[in-house]
Design a protein around this motif. Structure first.
Motif, mmCIF file in Angstrom:
data_model
loop_
_atom_site.group_PDB
_atom_site.id
_atom_site.type_symbol
_atom_site.label_atom_id
_atom_site.label_comp_id
_atom_site.label_asym_id
_atom_site.label_seq_id
_atom_site.Cartn_x
_atom_site.Cartn_y
_atom_site.Cartn_z
ATOM 1 N N THR A 1 39.150 59.978 51.407
ATOM 2 C CA THR A 1 39.138 61.220 50.645
ATOM 3 C C THR A 1 37.862 62.016 50.903
ATOM 4 O O THR A 1 36.812 61.438 51.233
ATOM 5 C CB THR A 1 39.280 60.937 49.132
ATOM 6 O OG1 THR A 1 39.364 62.172 48.413
ATOM 7 C CG2 THR A 1 38.096 60.147 48.617
ATOM 8 N N MET B 1 46.892 76.267 51.204
ATOM 9 C CA MET B 1 45.918 76.235 50.114
ATOM 10 C C MET B 1 46.174 77.327 49.078
ATOM 11 O O MET B 1 45.424 77.469 48.119
ATOM 12 C CB MET B 1 44.506 76.376 50.684
ATOM 13 C CG MET B 1 44.103 75.254 51.614
ATOM 14 S SD MET B 1 42.496 75.528 52.381
ATOM 15 C CE MET B 1 42.961 76.501 53.831
ATOM 16 N N ILE C 1 38.806 71.864 46.707
ATOM 17 C CA ILE C 1 40.041 71.159 46.991
ATOM 18 C C ILE C 1 39.714 69.759 47.496
ATOM 19 O O ILE C 1 38.833 69.585 48.334
ATOM 20 C CB ILE C 1 40.896 71.907 48.028
ATOM 21 C CG1 ILE C 1 41.485 73.178 47.401
ATOM 22 C CG2 ILE C 1 42.008 71.028 48.582
ATOM 23 C CD1 ILE C 1 42.388 73.960 48.320
ATOM 24 N N GLN C 2 40.426 68.775 46.975
ATOM 25 C CA GLN C 2 40.258 67.387 47.419
ATOM 26 C C GLN C 2 41.288 67.071 48.494
ATOM 27 O O GLN C 2 42.452 67.471 48.386
ATOM 28 C CB GLN C 2 40.403 66.422 46.245
ATOM 29 C CG GLN C 2 39.966 65.004 46.560
ATOM 30 C CD GLN C 2 39.594 64.231 45.307
ATOM 31 O OE1 GLN C 2 39.937 64.620 44.202
ATOM 32 N NE2 GLN C 2 38.883 63.127 45.480
ATOM 33 N N VAL C 3 40.855 66.348 49.521
ATOM 34 C CA VAL C 3 41.704 65.992 50.644
ATOM 35 C C VAL C 3 41.879 64.474 50.678
ATOM 36 O O VAL C 3 40.916 63.724 50.498
ATOM 37 C CB VAL C 3 41.087 66.458 51.982
ATOM 38 C CG1 VAL C 3 42.008 66.127 53.146
ATOM 39 C CG2 VAL C 3 40.787 67.940 51.942
ATOM 40 N N TYR C 4 43.103 64.037 50.929
ATOM 41 C CA TYR C 4 43.394 62.614 51.114
ATOM 42 C C TYR C 4 44.010 62.432 52.496
ATOM 43 O O TYR C 4 44.954 63.142 52.854
ATOM 44 C CB TYR C 4 44.378 62.110 50.063
ATOM 45 C CG TYR C 4 43.905 62.216 48.636
ATOM 46 C CD1 TYR C 4 43.191 61.182 48.031
ATOM 47 C CD2 TYR C 4 44.195 63.346 47.878
ATOM 48 C CE1 TYR C 4 42.770 61.277 46.719
ATOM 49 C CE2 TYR C 4 43.776 63.450 46.566
ATOM 50 C CZ TYR C 4 43.066 62.414 45.987
ATOM 51 O OH TYR C 4 42.648 62.508 44.677
ATOM 52 N N ILE D 1 44.721 71.917 58.324
ATOM 53 C CA ILE D 1 45.300 72.402 57.076
ATOM 54 C C ILE D 1 45.378 73.920 57.175
ATOM 55 O O ILE D 1 44.355 74.603 57.193
ATOM 56 C CB ILE D 1 44.456 71.991 55.856
ATOM 57 C CG1 ILE D 1 44.275 70.467 55.816
ATOM 58 C CG2 ILE D 1 45.091 72.495 54.569
ATOM 59 C CD1 ILE D 1 43.338 69.992 54.713
ATOM 60 N N THR E 1 36.107 66.324 50.003
ATOM 61 C CA THR E 1 36.253 67.570 49.252
ATOM 62 C C THR E 1 35.655 68.721 50.048
ATOM 63 O O THR E 1 34.607 68.573 50.680
ATOM 64 C CB THR E 1 35.537 67.478 47.885
ATOM 65 O OG1 THR E 1 36.056 66.367 47.149
ATOM 66 C CG2 THR E 1 35.751 68.748 47.071
ATOM 67 N N TYR F 1 47.094 65.051 52.448
ATOM 68 C CA TYR F 1 47.481 65.667 51.177
ATOM 69 C C TYR F 1 46.278 66.385 50.578
ATOM 70 O O TYR F 1 45.120 66.004 50.830
ATOM 71 C CB TYR F 1 47.955 64.602 50.178
ATOM 72 C CG TYR F 1 49.190 63.852 50.593
ATOM 73 C CD1 TYR F 1 50.453 64.264 50.177
ATOM 74 C CD2 TYR F 1 49.110 62.714 51.397
ATOM 75 C CE1 TYR F 1 51.600 63.570 50.553
ATOM 76 C CE2 TYR F 1 50.241 62.013 51.774
ATOM 77 C CZ TYR F 1 51.487 62.446 51.352
ATOM 78 O OH TYR F 1 52.615 61.753 51.730
ATOM 79 N N ILE F 2 46.557 67.399 49.760
ATOM 80 C CA ILE F 2 45.471 68.068 49.037
ATOM 81 C C ILE F 2 45.790 68.123 47.546
ATOM 82 O O ILE F 2 46.953 68.049 47.134
ATOM 83 C CB ILE F 2 45.200 69.495 49.563
ATOM 84 C CG1 ILE F 2 46.419 70.405 49.345
ATOM 85 C CG2 ILE F 2 44.761 69.469 51.011
ATOM 86 C CD1 ILE F 2 46.137 71.877 49.660
ATOM 87 N N HIS F 3 44.719 68.255 46.765
ATOM 88 C CA HIS F 3 44.824 68.411 45.311
ATOM 89 C C HIS F 3 43.835 69.489 44.886
ATOM 90 O O HIS F 3 42.659 69.442 45.247
ATOM 91 C CB HIS F 3 44.504 67.093 44.604
ATOM 92 C CG HIS F 3 44.333 67.225 43.122
ATOM 93 N ND1 HIS F 3 45.370 67.526 42.276
ATOM 94 C CD2 HIS F 3 43.223 67.110 42.331
ATOM 95 C CE1 HIS F 3 44.924 67.582 41.034
ATOM 96 N NE2 HIS F 3 43.629 67.342 41.040
ATOM 97 N N TRP F 4 44.310 70.484 44.136
ATOM 98 C CA TRP F 4 43.453 71.571 43.682
ATOM 99 C C TRP F 4 42.596 71.087 42.509
ATOM 100 O O TRP F 4 43.112 70.582 41.511
ATOM 101 C CB TRP F 4 44.294 72.761 43.240
ATOM 102 C CG TRP F 4 44.934 73.519 44.359
ATOM 103 C CD1 TRP F 4 44.480 74.655 44.954
ATOM 104 C CD2 TRP F 4 46.157 73.208 45.035
ATOM 105 N NE1 TRP F 4 45.335 75.075 45.951
ATOM 106 C CE2 TRP F 4 46.377 74.207 46.029
ATOM 107 C CE3 TRP F 4 47.095 72.180 44.913
ATOM 108 C CZ2 TRP F 4 47.489 74.195 46.871
ATOM 109 C CZ3 TRP F 4 48.197 72.156 45.751
ATOM 110 C CH2 TRP F 4 48.378 73.166 46.713
#
Length: 239
Positions: free
Chosen positions: A229, A193, A208-211, A188, A231, A153-156
């Motif tokens: 996690t 993105m 961007i953070q990656v889990y 990814i 980044t 998963y990613i989080h901006w």
């Protein structure tokens, strides 16, 4: 559902395995909260070999059968968490925008074994338009061979545009024998993105953070494995 609750009371607290034959989530919050419901299986609508398949699942057939399914949706805990059908916004819909506590998160699923994630490798920077390679080691630390569903998963972190809380960007199902480990490589894609703007989808410079793990990160209801996690930063390509 009330009849099922009455049946549990009638059984005097004996251990119960609940089998659900449904297309999607139903209200089983009461079952999750009862200690004598020791296992819950979402069976969906299986075919004629259902009985044999369940027998193999319960007996494990010489430790060779191990459940590995994952939920393809968010299983809400209460009916009032479900948005109105006439609300066409994405607010509180799917794991990407839901801010409450679900009964079971998207991507959730238990097995008879346990896994551990280690050695996550993600590049520190990537150029706009380039894919991001992800590498991780997954160890089967339990007593059964099994399939692990590796989820990325990613989080901006830096965009000013309204984006999902989390976005599933890569997934792989990997067979791992007990007490062994495998190196899993995923990618990814650049389009994953992209940020929605007035000009359409654009890949912006930023962080961007990656889990990476076998589950959705930061959930109260979790599977017995860890989530790693990292980044990375998207930078503009020099001409």
């Amino acid at each position: 559902m009330r009849s099922l609750e009455s049946l549990l009371l009638f059984m005097g607290g004996g251990e119960v395995v609940l089998l659900l034959f449904t297309a999607g989530p139903v209200n089983i919050t009461w079952a999750e909260e009862k200690k004598n419901v020791v296992n819950i299986f979402q069976c969906f609508y299986p075919a004629q070999a259902t009985g044999e398949a369940l027998l193999n699942l319960f007996t494990t057939v010489n430790n060779s059968v191990n459940p590995s399914g994952r939920l393809p949706y968010t299983w809400y805990k209460y009916a009032n968490q479900i948005p109105s059908m006439v609300d066409y916004s994405m607010k509180e819909k799917t794991y990407r925008y839901f801010s409450g506590e679900p009964l079971y998160p998207f991507g959730f699923g238990l097995t008879y074994t346990t896994y551990n994630y280690s050695n996550l490798v993600v590049p520190a920077t990537v150029k706009i338009g380039e894919p991001v390679p992800v590498q991780v080691t997954v160890t089967n630390t339990g007593l059964f061979d099994g399939d692990e569903v590796v989820q990325v998963y990613i989080h901006w972190l830096t965009t000013k545009e309204p984006m999902p809380n989390l976005q599933l960007v890569a997934v792989d199902r990997v067979f791992i024998q007990k007490h062994t480990n495998v190196t899993v490589k995923l990618t990814i894609d650049a389009q994953s993105m992209a940020v929605w703007t007035d000009k359409g989808f654009v890949i912006e410079p930023g962080s961007i953070q990656v889990y990476v793990g076998g589950q959705l990160p930061n959930q109260k209801k979790t599977v017995p494995s860890n989530v790693l996690t990292a980044t990375f930063k998207i930078v503009e390509a020099k001409l």
